[in-house]
Scaffold this active site. Sequence first.
Site, PDB file in Angstrom:
ATOM      1  N   SER A   1       0.817  -1.210   0.000  1.00 63.85           N
ATOM      2  CA  SER A   1       0.000   0.000   0.000  1.00 63.85           C
ATOM      3  C   SER A   1       0.853   1.264   0.000  1.00 63.85           C
ATOM      4  CB  SER A   1      -0.905   0.010   1.243  1.00 63.85           C
ATOM      5  OG  SER A   1      -1.558   1.263   1.382  1.00 63.85           O
TER       6      SER A   1
ATOM      7  N   TYR B   1      -2.136   5.410  -4.708  1.00 63.02           N
ATOM      8  CA  TYR B   1      -3.140   6.466  -4.675  1.00 63.02           C
ATOM      9  C   TYR B   1      -2.557   7.656  -5.426  1.00 63.02           C
ATOM     10  CZ  TYR B   1      -5.980   4.118  -1.124  1.00 63.02           C
ATOM     11  OH  TYR B   1      -6.786   3.234  -0.450  1.00 63.02           O
TER      12      TYR B   1
ATOM     13  N   THR C   1      -5.511   2.621  -7.453  1.00 62.13           N
ATOM     14  CA  THR C   1      -6.836   2.582  -6.839  1.00 62.13           C
ATOM     15  C   THR C   1      -7.688   3.711  -7.389  1.00 62.13           C
ATOM     16  OG1 THR C   1      -6.072   1.525  -4.816  1.00 62.13           O
ATOM     17  CG2 THR C   1      -8.106   2.797  -4.669  1.00 62.13           C
TER      18      THR C   1
ATOM     19  N   LYS D   1      -7.376  -0.846 -10.053  1.00 60.82           N
ATOM     20  CA  LYS D   1      -8.001  -1.507  -8.902  1.00 60.82           C
ATOM     21  C   LYS D   1      -9.261  -0.752  -8.480  1.00 60.82           C
ATOM     22  CE  LYS D   1      -7.000  -2.885  -4.104  1.00 60.82           C
ATOM     23  NZ  LYS D   1      -8.008  -2.049  -3.413  1.00 60.82           N
TER      24      LYS D   1
ATOM     25  N   HIS E   1     -13.322  -2.526  -2.464  1.00 59.30           N
ATOM     26  CA  HIS E   1     -12.578  -1.944  -1.338  1.00 59.30           C
ATOM     27  C   HIS E   1     -13.036  -2.542  -0.012  1.00 59.30           C
ATOM     28  CE1 HIS E   1      -9.713   1.578  -1.113  1.00 59.30           C
ATOM     29  NE2 HIS E   1      -9.787   1.231   0.153  1.00 59.30           N
TER      30      HIS E   1
END
Length: 295
Positions: A24, A48, A74, A161, A185
């Site tokens: 992440s 992100y 994402t 994603k 999510h």
Amino acid sequence: MAHPDGELATSRAAAASNTLMTLSSWSTTALEEVAAAAPSGYRWFQLYVYKDRAVTLDLIRRAEKAGYKALAVTVDTPVLGRREADIKNRFSLPSHLTMGNFTAVGGAHANGTKKSSKAESDAAANGSSLSSYVASLIDKTLTWEDIKWLRKNSTLQIVVKGIMTVEDALKAVEHRVDGIWVSNHGARQLDTTPATIEVLPEIVRAVNNRVEVYLDGGITRGTDVLKAVSLGARAVFIGRPVLWGLSHSGDAGVGHVLQLLNDELVLAMRLSGATSIKEIKPSLVRSALSFQSKL
């Protein structure tokens, strides 16, 4: 938060199990350290897209240099969903942790969800600090043009994603992504969203083998893996079970979870007559609706 070794332990366990780890952006350990913990491991970097594109580009360059193979971008978090447990508990990052990928950036990026000032404490007093973090730093204007921007600015493969509809899957193919990650999510964004396994078949049909399709959400047993593969997923991703194993016994716990899933999948394949992944067919899965009366 689950274990002192955190992402390092997960990286080691994934490499030992010969499987992929996706790290992440919000890891509490820097992406370089996670890569160094398991040099032989296969890794993707979950990205992100930040309002500050220089910060985003820095993450991309570092991921490329550290040997990550793909960006899992994402696209389902322009804002954070209403996570009532986080609001009730006034969630914030524990004082001994930080956003490991942003220590050089400093400021709100590095502090992450910590209440580092009176203003931030006041802002989070009626809700989740994570929600405040997303609202202030993540780019909520993300469009398909930004996928083009990522393609232009990175040599890594791009996996999108957060795809849950045929329309978006076709858009992803149109924009030459390398993979589609069907994800809701963890059902923590939009209330009453469909389960990922429900939308998987129509997305797989629409994509028609032009890119690989992956799935997460609700994968806790080997039979869940079997169902997803039956319906066209190239691979599945797990989240919560990893945290359960990690909190129990670090990398040994994560490795045990992965081994359990593998063993259960092999058993399920044997009991359903499949001797290889290629023999897992859609006919293995029946919807409950198919058993209802036609009257």
